[in-house]
Design a protein around this motif. Structure first.
Motif, mmCIF file in Angstrom:
data_model
loop_
_atom_site.group_PDB
_atom_site.id
_atom_site.type_symbol
_atom_site.label_atom_id
_atom_site.label_comp_id
_atom_site.label_asym_id
_atom_site.label_seq_id
_atom_site.Cartn_x
_atom_site.Cartn_y
_atom_site.Cartn_z
ATOM 1 N N PRO A 34 0.779 -1.437 0.241
ATOM 2 C CA PRO A 34 0.199 0.023 0.055
ATOM 3 C C PRO A 34 0.932 1.020 -0.160
ATOM 4 N N LEU A 35 1.551 0.676 0.785
ATOM 5 C CA LEU A 35 2.579 2.413 0.884
ATOM 6 C C LEU A 35 3.295 2.929 -0.525
ATOM 7 N N ASP A 36 3.970 1.977 -1.141
ATOM 8 C CA ASP A 36 4.600 1.437 -1.998
ATOM 9 C C ASP A 36 3.937 1.871 -3.401
ATOM 10 N N GLN A 96 5.879 2.031 7.281
ATOM 11 C CA GLN A 96 6.696 3.052 7.190
ATOM 12 C C GLN A 96 7.809 3.120 6.236
ATOM 13 N N LEU A 97 7.927 4.186 5.799
ATOM 14 C CA LEU A 97 9.100 4.894 4.729
ATOM 15 C C LEU A 97 10.220 5.832 5.403
ATOM 16 N N GLN A 135 4.088 7.283 6.483
ATOM 17 C CA GLN A 135 3.550 6.060 6.714
ATOM 18 C C GLN A 135 1.693 6.250 6.559
ATOM 19 N N ILE A 136 2.374 4.630 5.978
ATOM 20 C CA ILE A 136 0.500 4.818 6.177
ATOM 21 C C ILE A 136 -0.459 3.754 6.558
ATOM 22 N N ASP A 137 -2.064 3.879 7.285
ATOM 23 C CA ASP A 137 -2.136 2.667 8.145
ATOM 24 C C ASP A 137 -3.763 3.066 7.889
ATOM 25 N N ALA A 142 5.031 11.375 8.395
ATOM 26 C CA ALA A 142 4.711 10.931 9.340
ATOM 27 C C ALA A 142 5.299 11.540 10.829
ATOM 28 N N ASN A 143 6.146 12.578 10.168
ATOM 29 C CA ASN A 143 6.755 13.423 11.221
ATOM 30 C C ASN A 143 6.260 14.974 11.120
ATOM 31 N N ALA A 144 6.431 15.551 12.030
ATOM 32 C CA ALA A 144 5.764 17.270 11.789
ATOM 33 C C ALA A 144 6.224 18.071 11.022
ATOM 34 N N PHE A 145 7.986 18.177 10.005
ATOM 35 C CA PHE A 145 8.432 18.073 9.243
ATOM 36 C C PHE A 145 7.624 17.966 8.172
#
Length: 442
Positions: free
Chosen positions: A6-8, A63-64, A78-80, A134-137
């Motif tokens: 899914p993420l790829d 995650q990547l 990230q995908i969830d 997946a992070n604030a940045f």
């Protein structure tokens, strides 16, 4: 290997959108070829994104992480299931809008089309990155890409003063909201942000009730500015009518939902310790926004402004359900909180599709009739039967009516007294409200 699919697939689709934007910029000298090639391919990429979203609903989170501009600031994705749901919304809506854009933008000149294709796909890219951050940045960069690309799309007709004013107000509110989100992230995980830490670090942010409430207010203000909630709605009634119809469909159907996604990700998931007043506060803002939106929508004569105020109303309704979810969760009523949250998500999906359909229909009316002033339009069902059919579907959806009530529109004909109304310019003459002659309004 399979769990990373899914993420790829999602990241690959976003890269393809970026490539299509650059390719469209290069092909701008051949407008017909660019429209017939770029936008259909963009719709195929949108389907790939929707497939990635469907896959993420049942797959474990993936995650990547890539090296960023500084060692301490990596690009993290990230995908969830939550992001997967909104990827489905974005992908399916972008599929329909891109197909519509194939014909809608075919009359643009080469330079204008060159810019628009790049901005359009950058806008799609920004929204997709917001859902995968997946992070604030990464999130803040993606949020800014989405805001800037949508600003340039709003001012597509920059020769008009109204478009420039709408773009300025939108950009101002967008950056005030982005600043509030940044400050909220700093309160949630100041050290983690500086180190490029993942969003998961915010789940364990040691905040006392005062700073937790401050972070909640800042992030709710920031996301509410993008969602068009009171009193931060002032950009929306002008920006949507100023933008081209496909852009309005994406902004109302998808971009507003990015703000709701941010609230779910931050205010519902990260801020685990809920203050008792958060839910009633969100509920009150939602009720006020919904009431304001429906009252102002009822007095509009411009079709796109009416739909813009309707978007304000519907975002208010989503906030009502979200506020109820916060109230139930704060009191330990998990089942009711899940039910309220499901209602909010369902209405977000419903609003994306019917509002996108209605904005696309307004664009078709503008191209066919040259105006979206509803007090000057009538009888378009004869000249534009397909547009009338799809607009009827969207109207039934926005009204919450079952399809069987559509037949009631045929209950009035010009032989009935209710259809013999006096013309404003000639009271002695009579007309049918479904097919008013243009002479009545001259």
């Amino acid at each position: 290997m399979i769990s990373c699919l899914p993420l790829d697939l999602a990241t690959g689709a976003l890269l393809l959108w970026l490539g299509l934007g650059l390719l469209g910029f290069l092909l701008g000298g051949w407008p017909t070829a660019a429209c017939r090639l770029i936008f259909p391919l963009s719709s195929v990429v949108a389907l790939l994104l929707a497939i990635a979203g469907f896959s993420a609903l049942t797959a474990p989170p993936d995650q990547l992480q890539l090296r960023g501009p500084l060692p301490a600031l990596p690009w993290s994705f990230q995908i969830d299931p939550l992001s997967g749901f909104f990827l489905i919304l974005l992908g399916l809506l972008a599929f329909a809008v891109s197909l519509f854009a194939t014909g809608y933008f075919r009359t643009l000149s080469g330079p204008a089309l060159r810019r628009l294709v790049l901005q359009y796909h950058t806008f799609l890219l920004g929204m997709g990155l917001v859902l995968l951050a997946a992070n604030a940045f990464t999130f803040l960069v993606a949020w800014e890409v989405m805001a800037l690309a949508s600003y340039f799309l709003v001012v597509t007709e920059h020769e008009e003063a109204g478009s420039r004013h709408a773009g300025f107000v939108y950009l101002l509110i967008a950056h005030l909201g982005a600043l509030a989100i940044l400050l909220g992230f700093v309160l949630l995980a100041g050290a983690a942000i500086a180190q490029g830490g993942p969003f998961s670090a915010m789940l364990h942010a040691p905040l006392d009730p005062f700073w937790a409430s401050a972070a909640f207010l800042l992030t709710f203000f920031g996301f509410g500015a993008k969602a068009g909630l009171l009193p931060l709605h002032i950009w929306l009634p002008d920006a949507h009518p100023a933008a081209p119809a496909p852009v309005s469909a994406l902004m109302s159907g998808a971009m507003l939902q990015m703000a709701f996604y941010g609230m779910l990700r931050v205010d519902f998931l990260f801020l685990g310790k809920l203050a008792s007043w958060w839910g009633p506060f969100v509920l009150g803002v939602g009720l006020a926004t919904a009431l304001f939106g429906v009252l102002f929508a009822a007095v509009q004569t411009d079709m796109k402004r009416l739909l813009a105020y309707s978007s304000i109303e519907n975002m208010g309704l989503i906030m009502v359900a979200f506020g109820l979810a916060l109230i139930f969760r704060a009191h330990g009523l998990g089942a009711l909180a899940a039910l309220a949250l499901a209602a909010a998500l369902y209405h977000a999906l419903n609003h994306a599709f019917f509002k996108g359909l209605l904005f696309l229909g307004s664009g078709s009316v503008l191209h066919g009739a040259g105006s979206v002033a509803m007090d000057r339009l009538g009888g378009l069902i004869r000249q534009m039967p397909q547009t009338a059919f799809f607009m009827l579907l969207g109207t039934l959806a926005i009204a919450g009516l079952p399809p069987s009530t559509a037949s009631s529109l045929n209950g009035c004909s010009c032989r009935h007294s209710c259809c013999r109304l006096p013309c404003p310019k000639a009271p002695s003459a009579r007309y049918c409200p479904w097919r008013p002659p243009a002479s009545c309004w001259r």
